[in-house]
Write a protein that holds these residues in place. Structure first.
Motif, mmCIF file in Angstrom:
data_model
loop_
_atom_site.group_PDB
_atom_site.id
_atom_site.type_symbol
_atom_site.label_atom_id
_atom_site.label_comp_id
_atom_site.label_asym_id
_atom_site.label_seq_id
_atom_site.Cartn_x
_atom_site.Cartn_y
_atom_site.Cartn_z
ATOM 1 N N LEU A 127 33.391 11.516 5.403
ATOM 2 C CA LEU A 127 32.922 10.473 4.306
ATOM 3 C C LEU A 127 32.392 11.135 3.130
ATOM 4 O O LEU A 127 32.313 12.456 3.099
ATOM 5 C CB LEU A 127 31.910 9.671 4.922
ATOM 6 N N VAL A 128 32.683 10.457 1.809
ATOM 7 C CA VAL A 128 32.276 10.965 0.685
ATOM 8 C C VAL A 128 30.792 11.251 0.593
ATOM 9 O O VAL A 128 30.026 10.570 1.318
ATOM 10 C CB VAL A 128 32.805 10.228 -0.447
ATOM 11 N N GLY A 129 30.392 12.525 0.293
ATOM 12 C CA GLY A 129 29.050 12.682 0.259
ATOM 13 C C GLY A 129 28.404 11.907 -0.862
ATOM 14 O O GLY A 129 28.762 11.068 -1.693
ATOM 15 N N GLY A 130 26.793 12.297 -1.086
ATOM 16 C CA GLY A 130 26.359 11.912 -2.165
ATOM 17 C C GLY A 130 25.147 11.085 -1.865
ATOM 18 O O GLY A 130 24.952 10.713 -0.688
ATOM 19 N N LEU A 131 24.405 10.598 -2.771
ATOM 20 C CA LEU A 131 23.173 9.720 -2.527
ATOM 21 C C LEU A 131 23.578 8.498 -1.845
ATOM 22 O O LEU A 131 22.997 8.212 -0.883
ATOM 23 C CB LEU A 131 22.220 9.408 -3.645
ATOM 24 N N ASN A 132 24.644 7.791 -2.095
ATOM 25 C CA ASN A 132 25.099 6.550 -1.690
ATOM 26 C C ASN A 132 25.614 6.778 -0.098
ATOM 27 O O ASN A 132 25.363 5.693 0.595
ATOM 28 C CB ASN A 132 26.133 5.841 -2.666
ATOM 29 N N SER A 133 26.378 7.499 -0.062
ATOM 30 C CA SER A 133 26.627 7.807 1.103
ATOM 31 C C SER A 133 25.736 8.163 2.367
ATOM 32 O O SER A 133 25.556 7.588 3.448
ATOM 33 C CB SER A 133 27.878 9.103 1.572
ATOM 34 N N PHE A 134 24.536 8.853 1.809
ATOM 35 C CA PHE A 134 23.317 9.287 2.619
ATOM 36 C C PHE A 134 22.741 7.795 2.961
ATOM 37 O O PHE A 134 22.314 7.731 4.138
ATOM 38 C CB PHE A 134 22.454 10.310 1.992
ATOM 39 N N SER A 135 22.691 6.849 2.174
ATOM 40 C CA SER A 135 22.011 5.585 2.123
ATOM 41 C C SER A 135 22.589 4.842 3.308
ATOM 42 O O SER A 135 22.051 4.002 3.894
ATOM 43 C CB SER A 135 21.859 4.843 1.035
ATOM 44 N N THR A 136 23.953 4.855 3.069
ATOM 45 C CA THR A 136 24.850 4.103 4.067
ATOM 46 C C THR A 136 24.796 4.499 5.440
ATOM 47 O O THR A 136 24.597 3.880 6.197
ATOM 48 C CB THR A 136 26.370 4.020 3.569
ATOM 49 N N ARG A 137 24.669 5.818 5.656
ATOM 50 C CA ARG A 137 24.730 6.325 6.816
ATOM 51 C C ARG A 137 23.170 6.283 7.618
ATOM 52 O O ARG A 137 23.184 5.968 8.876
ATOM 53 C CB ARG A 137 25.035 7.952 6.885
ATOM 54 N N THR A 138 22.291 6.145 6.937
ATOM 55 C CA THR A 138 20.874 6.245 7.303
ATOM 56 C C THR A 138 20.117 4.782 7.353
ATOM 57 O O THR A 138 19.115 4.483 7.522
ATOM 58 C CB THR A 138 19.899 7.052 6.850
ATOM 59 N N MET A 139 21.013 3.434 6.990
ATOM 60 C CA MET A 139 20.407 2.336 6.700
ATOM 61 C C MET A 139 19.720 1.963 8.012
ATOM 62 O O MET A 139 18.463 1.291 7.723
ATOM 63 C CB MET A 139 21.495 1.040 6.367
ATOM 64 N N LEU A 140 20.110 1.895 9.015
ATOM 65 C CA LEU A 140 19.689 1.313 10.428
ATOM 66 C C LEU A 140 18.277 2.463 10.474
ATOM 67 O O LEU A 140 17.339 1.667 10.895
ATOM 68 C CB LEU A 140 20.495 1.542 11.643
ATOM 69 N N ILE A 141 18.293 3.295 10.392
ATOM 70 C CA ILE A 141 17.170 4.672 10.711
ATOM 71 C C ILE A 141 15.942 4.090 9.846
ATOM 72 O O ILE A 141 15.003 4.077 10.078
ATOM 73 C CB ILE A 141 17.517 6.024 10.434
ATOM 74 N N THR A 142 16.326 3.945 8.290
ATOM 75 C CA THR A 142 15.451 3.781 7.365
ATOM 76 C C THR A 142 14.874 2.391 7.687
ATOM 77 O O THR A 142 13.451 2.008 7.421
ATOM 78 C CB THR A 142 15.997 3.925 5.859
ATOM 79 N N GLY A 143 15.554 1.352 8.156
ATOM 80 C CA GLY A 143 15.231 -0.002 8.416
ATOM 81 C C GLY A 143 14.112 -0.005 9.275
ATOM 82 O O GLY A 143 13.169 -0.449 9.563
ATOM 83 N N ILE A 144 14.454 0.995 10.594
ATOM 84 C CA ILE A 144 13.381 1.078 11.577
ATOM 85 C C ILE A 144 12.012 1.571 11.128
ATOM 86 O O ILE A 144 11.040 1.198 11.617
ATOM 87 C CB ILE A 144 13.963 1.867 12.854
ATOM 88 N N ILE A 145 12.224 2.668 10.091
ATOM 89 C CA ILE A 145 10.998 3.384 9.805
ATOM 90 C C ILE A 145 10.058 2.361 9.183
ATOM 91 O O ILE A 145 8.994 2.233 8.954
ATOM 92 C CB ILE A 145 11.330 4.457 8.846
ATOM 93 N N LEU A 146 11.093 1.419 8.158
ATOM 94 C CA LEU A 146 10.178 0.361 7.347
ATOM 95 C C LEU A 146 9.490 -0.396 8.143
ATOM 96 O O LEU A 146 8.504 -1.148 7.737
ATOM 97 C CB LEU A 146 11.172 -0.093 6.166
ATOM 98 N N LEU A 147 10.054 -1.043 9.542
ATOM 99 C CA LEU A 147 9.730 -1.898 10.135
ATOM 100 C C LEU A 147 8.353 -1.325 10.964
ATOM 101 O O LEU A 147 7.273 -2.219 10.843
ATOM 102 C CB LEU A 147 10.669 -2.326 11.260
ATOM 103 N N ALA A 148 8.404 -0.297 11.248
ATOM 104 C CA ALA A 148 7.153 0.600 11.890
ATOM 105 C C ALA A 148 6.067 0.407 10.706
ATOM 106 O O ALA A 148 4.854 0.323 11.224
ATOM 107 C CB ALA A 148 7.515 1.958 12.376
ATOM 108 N N PHE A 149 6.564 0.718 9.462
ATOM 109 C CA PHE A 149 5.337 1.019 8.379
ATOM 110 C C PHE A 149 4.827 -0.371 8.217
ATOM 111 O O PHE A 149 3.725 -0.644 7.831
ATOM 112 C CB PHE A 149 6.170 1.475 7.155
ATOM 113 N N ILE A 150 5.660 -1.531 8.132
ATOM 114 C CA ILE A 150 5.249 -2.791 7.832
ATOM 115 C C ILE A 150 4.137 -3.195 8.959
ATOM 116 O O ILE A 150 3.046 -3.763 8.721
ATOM 117 C CB ILE A 150 6.367 -4.042 7.780
ATOM 118 N N ILE A 151 4.607 -2.911 10.206
ATOM 119 C CA ILE A 151 3.530 -3.302 11.313
ATOM 120 C C ILE A 151 2.057 -2.389 10.910
ATOM 121 O O ILE A 151 0.955 -3.065 11.169
ATOM 122 C CB ILE A 151 3.965 -2.960 12.420
#
Length: 252
Positions: A127-151
């Motif tokens: 996959l092409v690298g860069g900020l957008n690629s990093f965000s794409t690969r980690t969307m589920l992980i960052t979402g879980i972190i944000l859910l924990a933070f919200i709680i």
């Protein structure tokens, strides 16, 4: 030719199968993507408004000693009065956000599962690298972190449940509760990390919403791509400035 064994190895060797890779889902993919787009934009609007309200922490107390942040909180509790009961608007909005969170989380896991089933054991590579690629690969992980933070954030500054909240927590004393909470270095660090995570998740999420909502005009896409990075950056910088100000003694 058509084969009876729907093995992806068969496809890799040039054979074809007519058997579907997975059963027809109960909810179509386009509906899940549309739901995630709408709920994601709702979250983006909420965190922006929430950040603007939090900026009242930097205002000086009124002549009577009350703080603008506490006054703002009281205004939210009485919004809609006398049509709505006290905190009626807040609870309506909380219910809407809760439903949106449930739908968003369900859509995220459902789409991730479908993508995994469709790819089988053949993972995406090169996959092409860069900020957008990093965000794409980690969307589920960052979402879980944000859910924990919200709680954690709700337990800390809304409900006042220890040990998430400070021992001196008092309902209605928003300013004092915020200062007491961010005076704990580990809470401030978690908050700052969560805001950085929010930037990556929200920026990519807004851009995905633009595509999923069918906005294809070149000029509009360029404008919205700029907005997709601007809004999360403003939210991140604004929110991070609060725990840093507490840490450096600029407010308190």
């Amino acid at each position: 030719m058509t084969v009876t064994n729907a093995d992806r190895d068969a496809i890799a060797h040039g054979k074809i199968t007519e058997k579907p890779l997975r059963e027809r889902p109960k909810y179509p993919t386009w509906a899940l993507k549309l739901t995630m787009a709408v709920t994601g934009l709702l979250f983006g609007f909420y965190v922006l408004v929430h950040m603007v309200g939090n900026m009242k922490v930097f205002m000086s107390p009124y002549a009577d000693g009350s703080h603008p942040l506490n006054t703002y909180g009281e205004w939210l509790r009485t919004m809609g009065d006398p049509i709505l009961p006290r905190e009626g608007f807040l609870w309506l909005f909380r219910i809407v956000l809760l439903v949106a969170v449930v739908l968003h989380v369900y859509g995220a896991f459902a789409l991730n599962k479908r993508a995994s089933e469709s790819r089988g054991k053949f993972r995406r590579t090169n996959l092409v690298g860069g900020l957008n690629s990093f965000s794409t690969r980690t969307m589920l992980i960052t979402g879980i972190i944000l859910l924990a933070f919200i709680i954690f954030h709700i337990l800390d500054l809304t409900m006042g449940v220890t040990p998430a909240a400070a021992e001196v927590f008092q309902h209605g004393e928003i300013y004092a509760n915020l200062i007491a909470s961010f005076s704990r270095w580990w809470v401030a660090a978690f908050y700052i990390i969560a805001m950085v995570v929010l930037f990556f998740h929200l920026s990519h999420g807004i851009w995905l919403a633009v595509s999923d909502l069918g906005i294809v005009g070149k000029r509009w896409r360029a404008i919205l791509l700029f907005v997709a990075y601007l809004v999360p950056a403003v939210v991140m910088i604004g929110n991070i400035s609060i725990p840093l100000s507490v840490a450096f003694g600029w407010i308190g």
